[in-house]
Design a protein around this motif. Structure first.
Motif, PDB file in Angstrom:
ATOM      1  N   LYS A   1      10.652  25.852  25.096  1.00 57.21           N
ATOM      2  CA  LYS A   1       9.265  26.027  25.550  1.00 57.21           C
ATOM      3  C   LYS A   1       8.909  25.081  26.688  1.00 57.21           C
ATOM      4  O   LYS A   1       7.773  25.094  27.183  1.00 57.21           O
ATOM      5  N   HIS A   2       9.844  24.254  27.097  1.00 59.39           N
ATOM      6  CA  HIS A   2       9.598  23.268  28.138  1.00 59.39           C
ATOM      7  C   HIS A   2      10.180  23.725  29.475  1.00 59.39           C
ATOM      8  O   HIS A   2      11.017  24.627  29.519  1.00 59.39           O
ATOM      9  N   TYR A   3       9.735  23.074  30.546  1.00 61.70           N
ATOM     10  CA  TYR A   3      10.311  23.370  31.856  1.00 61.70           C
ATOM     11  C   TYR A   3      10.089  22.201  32.807  1.00 61.70           C
ATOM     12  O   TYR A   3       9.207  21.356  32.606  1.00 61.70           O
ATOM     13  N   LEU A   4      10.922  22.166  33.833  1.00 64.83           N
ATOM     14  CA  LEU A   4      10.778  21.218  34.942  1.00 64.83           C
ATOM     15  C   LEU A   4      10.486  22.021  36.201  1.00 64.83           C
ATOM     16  O   LEU A   4      11.122  23.056  36.440  1.00 64.83           O
ATOM     17  N   THR A   5       9.527  21.557  36.979  1.00 69.86           N
ATOM     18  CA  THR A   5       9.174  22.221  38.230  1.00 69.86           C
ATOM     19  C   THR A   5       9.750  21.453  39.409  1.00 69.86           C
ATOM     20  O   THR A   5       9.664  20.222  39.465  1.00 69.86           O
ATOM     21  N   VAL A   6      10.342  22.190  40.346  1.00 70.45           N
ATOM     22  CA  VAL A   6      10.958  21.588  41.528  1.00 70.45           C
ATOM     23  C   VAL A   6       9.893  21.272  42.580  1.00 70.45           C
ATOM     24  O   VAL A   6       9.046  22.112  42.892  1.00 70.45           O
ATOM     25  N   ARG A   7       9.952  20.055  43.110  1.00 76.37           N
ATOM     26  CA  ARG A   7       9.170  19.681  44.287  1.00 76.37           C
ATOM     27  C   ARG A   7      10.150  19.201  45.355  1.00 76.37           C
ATOM     28  O   ARG A   7      10.892  18.245  45.131  1.00 76.37           O
TER      29      ARG A   7
ATOM     30  N   GLY B   1       6.474  19.980  32.756  1.00 77.90           N
ATOM     31  CA  GLY B   1       5.388  20.958  32.773  1.00 77.90           C
ATOM     32  C   GLY B   1       4.015  20.358  32.585  1.00 77.90           C
ATOM     33  O   GLY B   1       3.040  20.832  33.171  1.00 77.90           O
ATOM     34  N   ASP B   2       3.906  19.290  31.778  1.00 73.27           N
ATOM     35  CA  ASP B   2       2.608  18.649  31.560  1.00 73.27           C
ATOM     36  C   ASP B   2       2.347  17.502  32.527  1.00 73.27           C
ATOM     37  O   ASP B   2       1.365  16.772  32.384  1.00 73.27           O
ATOM     38  N   GLN B   3       3.237  17.328  33.513  1.00 75.52           N
ATOM     39  CA  GLN B   3       3.138  16.282  34.534  1.00 75.52           C
ATOM     40  C   GLN B   3       3.096  14.874  33.942  1.00 75.52           C
ATOM     41  O   GLN B   3       2.515  13.958  34.510  1.00 75.52           O
ATOM     42  N   SER B   4       3.753  14.704  32.810  1.00 72.90           N
ATOM     43  CA  SER B   4       3.838  13.376  32.210  1.00 72.90           C
ATOM     44  C   SER B   4       5.064  12.603  32.685  1.00 72.90           C
ATOM     45  O   SER B   4       5.132  11.390  32.511  1.00 72.90           O
ATOM     46  N   MET B   5       6.033  13.316  33.290  1.00 71.49           N
ATOM     47  CA  MET B   5       7.257  12.687  33.766  1.00 71.49           C
ATOM     48  C   MET B   5       7.676  13.300  35.093  1.00 71.49           C
ATOM     49  O   MET B   5       7.565  14.516  35.283  1.00 71.49           O
ATOM     50  N   ALA B   6       8.171  12.447  35.992  1.00 67.40           N
ATOM     51  CA  ALA B   6       8.730  12.914  37.261  1.00 67.40           C
ATOM     52  C   ALA B   6      10.080  12.249  37.461  1.00 67.40           C
ATOM     53  O   ALA B   6      10.191  11.018  37.410  1.00 67.40           O
ATOM     54  N   PHE B   7      11.092  13.068  37.683  1.00 64.82           N
ATOM     55  CA  PHE B   7      12.441  12.578  37.947  1.00 64.82           C
ATOM     56  C   PHE B   7      12.642  12.641  39.459  1.00 64.82           C
ATOM     57  O   PHE B   7      12.809  13.722  40.023  1.00 64.82           O
ATOM     58  N   THR B   8      12.595  11.475  40.092  1.00 66.13           N
ATOM     59  CA  THR B   8      12.405  11.409  41.540  1.00 66.13           C
ATOM     60  C   THR B   8      13.688  11.200  42.333  1.00 66.13           C
ATOM     61  O   THR B   8      13.633  11.060  43.553  1.00 66.13           O
ATOM     62  N   GLY B   9      14.833  11.191  41.656  1.00 70.41           N
ATOM     63  CA  GLY B   9      16.085  11.017  42.382  1.00 70.41           C
ATOM     64  C   GLY B   9      16.096   9.725  43.180  1.00 70.41           C
ATOM     65  O   GLY B   9      15.679   8.674  42.692  1.00 70.41           O
ATOM     66  N   ASP B  10      16.553   9.810  44.433  1.00 68.70           N
ATOM     67  CA  ASP B  10      16.552   8.645  45.324  1.00 68.70           C
ATOM     68  C   ASP B  10      15.332   8.611  46.236  1.00 68.70           C
ATOM     69  O   ASP B  10      15.211   7.722  47.071  1.00 68.70           O
TER      70      ASP B  10
END
Length: 295
Positions: free
Chosen positions: A167-173, A188-197
């Motif tokens: 039921k979860h997802y990650l959105t690409v920016r 999906g709930d904007q509680s976490m962002a995986f920002t790479g480098d």
């Protein structure tokens, strides 16, 4: 005398703890407000000990039904992230490293997870990804990377695409600047962002190779990451000082480079004079073919 001092120290410690708890439970409206902001539903009165811990530690458990693990590879100081739906067991792995493939697969097996996607936030220059080899060991696994990276993968992603697991997802920016093919992944709930480098803790990725551009990186951070909620947790691809996470609000206030003007930032980045990554000549060609090139 020593025994008297040893008896006094625990008393002092207990007194200090009592005063801190009293400040939270009786007199500190600021502390209570911060607890409510970072940990909605947590009462400062009912669990003051938990409230004094770093906010992101308790925040991680707030997304219901989400399993989360942050893993570390010491040679390149790379973080790998495992996220899974606790009901369906579908999982996503972010920025896996070749040297730790056995560790990662062991954990996935122990937790009974079905890894659906292994995704790289960009074409890394300091380590080789394990996605290609992992696909050979896990039936049905798909690799993913930005379509602007120039690399091959099963899924070529761009702005607005979603990686779903249960039921979860990650959105690409799309967040170019460190490389043309950098992307950040937002829960999906904007509680976490995986920002790479793109955005590191109190820093950012370099912009002097792989089509890097300081102006693009500045715009990416300010337009795509700093527009997220203040309490959104920032999980970077690397950290070299033992830090594990930050928040958007912290980085917007305290990041020594990205709090500058755009012109100042570009000048800083253009004068870093860093040595090139030790493994770049091996890592980049391998990562362009999903890490399966003979090395």
């Amino acid at each position: 005398m020593c025994s008297v001092i040893n008896r006094v120290k625990p008393v002092q410690g207990a007194l200090a703890l009592t005063l801190r708890l009293r400040a939270i439970t009786e007199g500190s409206s600021y502390a209570a407000a911060e607890i409510r902001r970072f940990c909605p539903g947590l009462s400062a009165v009912t669990d003051p000990l938990r409230a004094t811990s770093r906010s992101y530690c308790s925040r991680m458990a707030l997304t219901e039904g989400l399993l989360f693990r942050q893993l570390f590879e010491s040679e390149s100081s790379t973080y790998t992230y495992l996220l899974a739906d606790t009901e369906t067991k579908e999982a996503v792995l972010i920025d896996p490293v070749l040297e730790t493939i056995d560790r990662d697969l062991k954990l996935i097996h122990e937790l009974g997870l079905n890894l659906k996607v292994a995704v790289n936030t960009h074409c890394h220059a300091d380590h080789i990804t394990s996605t290609g080899l992992m696909k050979k060991r896990l039936v049905g696994l798909k690799s993913a990377i930005s379509k602007y990276s120039g690399a091959s993968a099963d899924l070529l992603l761009s702005e607005g695409d979603k990686i779903s697991f249960g039921k979860h997802y990650l959105t690409v920016r799309d967040t170019p600047g460190h490389t043309d093919g950098c992307m950040s992944l937002v829960s999906g709930d904007q509680s976490m962002a995986f920002t790479g480098d793109t955005l590191l803790i109190r820093g950012c990725g370099r912009t002097d190779f792989q089509q890097g551009c300081a102006k693009k990186l500045y715009e990416s951070v300010h337009q795509k990451i700093f527009t997220l909620p203040d309490q959104c947790l920032v999980y970077p691809a690397h950290d070299y000082l033992g830090q594990t996470a930050s928040t958007v609000g912290e980085e917007r206030r305290f990041n020594p480079r990205l709090t500058k003007s755009a012109d100042e930032f570009v000048n800083i980045m253009n004068n870093l004079n860093l040595p090139k990554p030790r493994k770049i000549d091996v890592s980049v060609p391998a990562n362009l073919v999903c890490g399966v090139q003979e090395v």
